[in-house]
Design an enzyme around this catalytic site. Sequence first.
Site, short mmCIF file in Angstrom:
data_model
loop_
_atom_site.label_atom_id
_atom_site.label_comp_id
_atom_site.label_asym_id
_atom_site.label_seq_id
_atom_site.Cartn_x
_atom_site.Cartn_y
_atom_site.Cartn_z
N MET A 41 0.47 -0.94 0.38
CA MET A 41 -0.06 0.03 0.15
C MET A 41 0.99 1.28 -0.07
O MET A 41 0.42 2.06 0.45
CB MET A 41 -0.92 0.30 0.73
CG MET A 41 -2.04 -1.06 0.94
SD MET A 41 -2.84 -1.34 2.64
CE MET A 41 -1.54 -2.18 3.36
N PRO A 42 2.16 1.01 -0.75
CA PRO A 42 2.81 2.57 -1.03
C PRO A 42 1.91 3.59 -1.90
O PRO A 42 1.14 3.54 -2.94
CB PRO A 42 3.89 2.56 -0.73
CG PRO A 42 4.27 1.45 -2.05
CD PRO A 42 2.21 0.19 -1.91
N LEU A 43 1.55 5.08 -1.62
CA LEU A 43 1.24 6.02 -2.41
C LEU A 43 2.45 7.34 -2.62
O LEU A 43 2.66 7.47 -1.55
CB LEU A 43 -0.06 6.70 -1.40
CG LEU A 43 -0.75 7.49 -2.73
CD1 LEU A 43 -0.92 7.18 -4.00
CD2 LEU A 43 -2.17 8.31 -1.67
N ASP A 78 1.84 -3.18 -7.00
CA ASP A 78 0.60 -2.16 -6.48
C ASP A 78 1.90 -0.89 -6.92
O ASP A 78 2.52 -0.71 -5.85
CB ASP A 78 1.78 -3.21 -4.89
CG ASP A 78 1.26 -2.00 -3.59
OD1 ASP A 78 0.20 -1.12 -3.43
OD2 ASP A 78 1.43 -2.71 -2.57
N THR A 112 3.47 7.67 1.07
CA THR A 112 2.90 7.32 2.11
C THR A 112 2.57 5.55 1.95
O THR A 112 2.58 5.20 1.36
CB THR A 112 1.77 7.95 2.05
OG1 THR A 112 1.78 9.32 2.34
CG2 THR A 112 0.77 7.16 4.15
#
Length: 166
Positions: A41-43, A78, A112
Amino acid sequence: MTANEPGEFVSPACLAHEMDDAYMGRSPTGTAPSTQEAMLMPLVRIDLARGKTEHYRRTVGDVVYDAMIATLNVPANDRFQIIAEHSDNDFIIDKSYLGVERSDDVIVIQVTLNAGRSVELKRAFYKAVADGLHQSLGLRREDVFIGLIETAKENWSFGNGEAQYA
């Protein structure tokens, strides 16, 4: 390092989080998520000065993504990136903070991601990005500004108004 599944290596810090059910919570399937799920879940936000080509912007995104896979244990597919260009008036970066001399080509990369990566992994990521951008685009290493924002996994919603990992 310790093996999580055949062919997959996970840092001891990741395993510690996997064993801590209070930290890990539940996965969307109702079971404790794997270590790999916990590290997902990196943004990524990539901000740069206006006027770069589409190829340049795409290469920056590719280098950051490749570095995340190689150093932060992010799996393939991802990839969530927002690349934005800014005018000089809207992109204010100190030219010499902490003795690092930055040019007008400075890039700000903000990632993030779930908490839990070691300082060693983060340092490897910083280096991989700076080196990759230098090799791919000739960008000076001094012009690569990176900030990591760690968050708990329950702070994500991937749609439907649900906290899939809470």
